[in-house]
Design an enzyme around this catalytic site. Structure first.
Site, PDB file in Angstrom:
ATOM      1  N   LYS A 170       0.793  -1.229   0.000  1.00 36.84           N
ATOM      2  CA  LYS A 170       0.000   0.000   0.000  1.00 36.84           C
ATOM      3  C   LYS A 170       0.829   1.284   0.000  1.00 36.84           C
ATOM      4  CE  LYS A 170      -3.412  -0.979  -0.697  1.00 36.84           C
ATOM      5  NZ  LYS A 170      -3.673  -1.583  -2.051  1.00 36.84           N
TER       6      LYS A 170
ATOM      7  N   GLY B 207       2.152   2.548  -2.675  1.00 37.62           N
ATOM      8  CA  GLY B 207       2.128   3.177  -3.999  1.00 37.62           C
ATOM      9  C   GLY B 207       2.849   2.336  -5.044  1.00 37.62           C
ATOM     10  N   THR B 208       2.799   1.025  -4.870  1.00 42.06           N
ATOM     11  CA  THR B 208       3.489   0.085  -5.759  1.00 42.06           C
ATOM     12  C   THR B 208       2.997   0.212  -7.206  1.00 42.06           C
ATOM     13  OG1 THR B 208       3.093  -1.377  -3.871  1.00 42.06           O
ATOM     14  CG2 THR B 208       4.345  -2.291  -5.728  1.00 42.06           C
TER      15      THR B 208
ATOM     16  N   LYS C  48       8.167  -6.854  -9.234  1.00 42.52           N
ATOM     17  CA  LYS C  48       7.627  -6.261  -7.998  1.00 42.52           C
ATOM     18  C   LYS C  48       7.857  -7.200  -6.817  1.00 42.52           C
ATOM     19  CE  LYS C  48       3.035  -5.964  -5.858  1.00 42.52           C
ATOM     20  NZ  LYS C  48       1.576  -5.866  -6.045  1.00 42.52           N
ATOM     21  N   THR C  49       8.161  -6.630  -5.658  1.00 38.34           N
ATOM     22  CA  THR C  49       8.208  -7.430  -4.431  1.00 38.34           C
ATOM     23  C   THR C  49       7.721  -6.610  -3.245  1.00 38.34           C
ATOM     24  OG1 THR C  49       9.564  -8.832  -3.017  1.00 38.34           O
ATOM     25  CG2 THR C  49      10.601  -6.822  -3.780  1.00 38.34           C
ATOM     26  N   HIS C  50       7.173  -7.322  -2.247  1.00 39.78           N
ATOM     27  CA  HIS C  50       6.885  -6.693  -0.949  1.00 39.78           C
ATOM     28  C   HIS C  50       7.817  -7.273   0.120  1.00 39.78           C
ATOM     29  CE1 HIS C  50       3.446  -4.498  -2.267  1.00 39.78           C
ATOM     30  NE2 HIS C  50       2.581  -5.473  -2.268  1.00 39.78           N
TER      31      HIS C  50
ATOM     32  N   SER D  97      -4.830   2.455   4.434  1.00 37.40           N
ATOM     33  CA  SER D  97      -4.983   1.899   3.090  1.00 37.40           C
ATOM     34  C   SER D  97      -5.012   0.367   3.133  1.00 37.40           C
ATOM     35  CB  SER D  97      -3.814   2.391   2.218  1.00 37.40           C
ATOM     36  OG  SER D  97      -3.939   1.912   0.912  1.00 37.40           O
TER      37      SER D  97
ATOM     38  N   TYR E  82       6.263   8.227  -1.081  1.00 38.55           N
ATOM     39  CA  TYR E  82       4.932   8.482  -1.656  1.00 38.55           C
ATOM     40  C   TYR E  82       4.573   9.965  -1.526  1.00 38.55           C
ATOM     41  CZ  TYR E  82      -0.209   7.955  -2.127  1.00 38.55           C
ATOM     42  OH  TYR E  82      -1.526   8.063  -2.502  1.00 38.55           O
TER      43      TYR E  82
ATOM     44  N   THR F  66      -0.364   9.080 -15.181  1.00 43.10           N
ATOM     45  CA  THR F  66      -0.246   8.368 -13.900  1.00 43.10           C
ATOM     46  C   THR F  66      -0.879   9.161 -12.748  1.00 43.10           C
ATOM     47  OG1 THR F  66       1.944   9.272 -13.447  1.00 43.10           O
ATOM     48  CG2 THR F  66       1.881   7.156 -14.602  1.00 43.10           C
ATOM     49  N   SER F  67      -1.686  10.155 -13.096  1.00 42.14           N
ATOM     50  CA  SER F  67      -2.382  10.885 -12.034  1.00 42.14           C
ATOM     51  C   SER F  67      -3.387   9.923 -11.394  1.00 42.14           C
ATOM     52  CB  SER F  67      -3.131  12.094 -12.610  1.00 42.14           C
ATOM     53  OG  SER F  67      -4.209  11.636 -13.409  1.00 42.14           O
ATOM     54  N   PHE F  68      -3.795  10.215 -10.186  1.00 43.59           N
ATOM     55  CA  PHE F  68      -4.748   9.342  -9.476  1.00 43.59           C
ATOM     56  C   PHE F  68      -6.011   9.149 -10.323  1.00 43.59           C
ATOM     57  CE2 PHE F  68      -8.318   8.596  -6.626  1.00 43.59           C
ATOM     58  CZ  PHE F  68      -7.862   7.475  -5.950  1.00 43.59           C
TER      59      PHE F  68
HETATM   60  P1  A3P Z   1      -5.183   4.658  -0.743  1.00 48.46           P
HETATM   61  O1  A3P Z   1      -5.802   3.372  -0.282  1.00 48.46           O
HETATM   62  O2  A3P Z   1      -4.714   5.501   0.415  1.00 48.46           O
HETATM   63  O3  A3P Z   1      -6.033   5.419  -1.681  1.00 48.46           O
HETATM   64  P2  A3P Z   1      -0.249  -0.233  -3.708  1.00 48.46           P
HETATM   65  O4  A3P Z   1      -0.233  -0.058  -5.200  1.00 48.46           O
HETATM   66  O5  A3P Z   1       1.095  -0.315  -3.092  1.00 48.46           O
HETATM   67  O6  A3P Z   1      -1.179  -1.312  -3.295  1.00 48.46           O
HETATM   68  O7  A3P Z   1      -0.820   1.140  -3.111  1.00 48.46           O
HETATM   69  C1  A3P Z   1      -2.156   1.513  -3.239  1.00 48.46           C
HETATM   70  C2  A3P Z   1      -2.324   2.913  -2.714  1.00 48.46           C
HETATM   71  O8  A3P Z   1      -1.708   3.830  -3.642  1.00 48.46           O
HETATM   72  C3  A3P Z   1      -3.790   3.322  -2.607  1.00 48.46           C
HETATM   73  O9  A3P Z   1      -3.844   4.277  -1.546  1.00 48.46           O
HETATM   74  C4  A3P Z   1      -3.995   3.979  -3.975  1.00 48.46           C
HETATM   75  O10 A3P Z   1      -5.102   4.832  -4.045  1.00 48.46           O
HETATM   76  C5  A3P Z   1      -2.688   4.749  -4.101  1.00 48.46           C
HETATM   77  N1  A3P Z   1      -2.399   5.137  -5.487  1.00 48.46           N
HETATM   78  C6  A3P Z   1      -2.401   4.352  -6.584  1.00 48.46           C
HETATM   79  N2  A3P Z   1      -2.161   5.075  -7.680  1.00 48.46           N
HETATM   80  C7  A3P Z   1      -2.009   6.359  -7.272  1.00 48.46           C
HETATM   81  C8  A3P Z   1      -1.760   7.595  -7.959  1.00 48.46           C
HETATM   82  N3  A3P Z   1      -1.641   7.643  -9.266  1.00 48.46           N
HETATM   83  N4  A3P Z   1      -1.646   8.718  -7.212  1.00 48.46           N
HETATM   84  C9  A3P Z   1      -1.782   8.676  -5.871  1.00 48.46           C
HETATM   85  N5  A3P Z   1      -2.028   7.537  -5.168  1.00 48.46           N
HETATM   86  C10 A3P Z   1      -2.140   6.387  -5.868  1.00 48.46           C
END
Ligand code: A3P
Length: 302
Positions: A55, A57-58, A113-115, A145, A200, A234-236
């Site tokens: 979580k 921002g992978t 990818k890895t966690h 998250s 992030y 790549t915007s949200f």
């Molecule tokens: P939230 O649950 O706080 O919204 P991962 O990819 O490591 O699983 O992380 C997911 C988190 O990254 C989620 O956070 C998701 O909304 C956020 N995320 C994914 N893409 C994003 C982007 N382009 N800009 C900002 N946050 C992003």
């Protein structure tokens, strides 16, 4: 839907989540079952690995790095869903192929990818001097998250109530273990390996500034115009609407996005809507103890 896909979905409807451990780190049992294969994974010199605590921002970083390597070719970046383009080497999502099996069949250059926490990393990544982009996110927002993600991701254990989850997260009793050990372990490792440690919060604050760090690290040179295109794509909002990045192709029996969307909020500071005053005090005390002397600092608001 073809028969094979139907069988896969049917088998998922009844799957039961079991967790195991490797060296004390909680991991899905299916991951533990193929631990030898993961440990012996053969990295290649031109691999690029994205490493994160869950979580952090992978998926966002996967898209950014993919687009940098493609020099901003958005059409090519949409060739497949992000979790297909970038194998997750410590996942074994039975009955589908493991991340290791996918990666082994992929042509170079590969994005992976890895966690995994640093101590569980397959040694060949270091033997081959693979470049790693690590993304860290402040623990409070990560916790919130992950709480929502464990509710909607039927491949992970149910998180319980927020109060229960708060204690579990602090104790490191969540899949992939302790946030503290993860971020500190990778922070220390950057002195000995090719690791670019990113945050992030920095990416939210000024994406283009952060892309320039990535360009330098990856030995790439892109125009301002291309960087702007990458920022836009790549915007949200763009990733939330893009079927290749919003996980809408994952069946609802696995990711139930009616519980919580994968692209949930994408903000710094959402923890304020969840942490009770007393929890915040407990958290801050524990945080101080655990992070003291690490040299690492996080922003929980911008
Ligand atoms: P939230 O649950 O706080 O919204 P991962 O990819 O490591 O699983 O992380 C997911 C988190 O990254 C989620 O956070 C998701 O909304 C956020 N995320 C994914 N893409 C994003 C982007 N382009 N800009 C900002 N946050 C992003």
């Amino acid at each position: 839907m073809d028969k094979e896909m139907k069988n896969i979905i049917d088998s998922m409807k009844t799957f039961e989540i079991k967790m195991g451990q490797v060296e004390g780190i909680p991991l899905p049992e299916s991951t533990c079952e193929i631990w030898d294969q993961i440990h012996n994974f053969q990295a290649r010199e031109d691999d690029i690995l994205i490493a994160t605590f869950p979580k952090a921002g992978t998926s966002w970083m996967q898209e950014i790095v993919d687009l940098i390597l493609l020099e901003g070719d958005v059409e090519k970046s949409m060739r497949a869903p992000c979790f297909v383009k970038v194998p997750f080497i410590d996942l074994n999502p039975k009955p589908m192929k493991s991340g290791v099996a996918y990666a082994n069949t992929m042509e170079s250059p590969r994005l992976l990818k890895t966690h995994l926490p640093i101590q569980l990393m397959p040694p060949s990544f270091w033997d081959k001097k693979v470049k790693v982009v690590y993304v860290a996110r402040n623990a409070k927002d990560c916790m919130v998250s992950y709480f929502y993600f464990q509710q909607m991701n039927k491949g992970l254990p149910d998180p319980g109530t927020w109060d229960e989850y708060f204690s579990k997260f602090l104790a490191g009793d969540v899949p992939w273990g302790s946030w503290f050990d993860h971020v500190i372990g990778w922070w220390k490792a950057k002195d000995n390996h090719e690791i670019l440690y990113m945050f992030y919060e920095d990416l939210i604050e000024d994406p283009i500034r952060e892309y320039r760090k990535l360009l330098k690290f990856l030995g790439k040179d892109l125009s301002d115009e291309v960087l702007e295109k990458i920022r836009h794509h790549t915007s949200f909002q763009a990733m939330k609407e893009n079927p290749m990045t919003n996980y809408s192709v994952v069946p609802a029996v696995v990711f139930d996005q009616s519980i919580s969307p994968f692209m949930r909020k994408g903000k710094v500071g959402d923890w304020k809507n969840h942490f009770l005053v007393a929890q915040n005090i407990v958290f801050d005390e524990e945080y101080k103890k655990r992070m003291e002397g690490s040299g690492l600092s996080f922003r929980t608001q911008l």
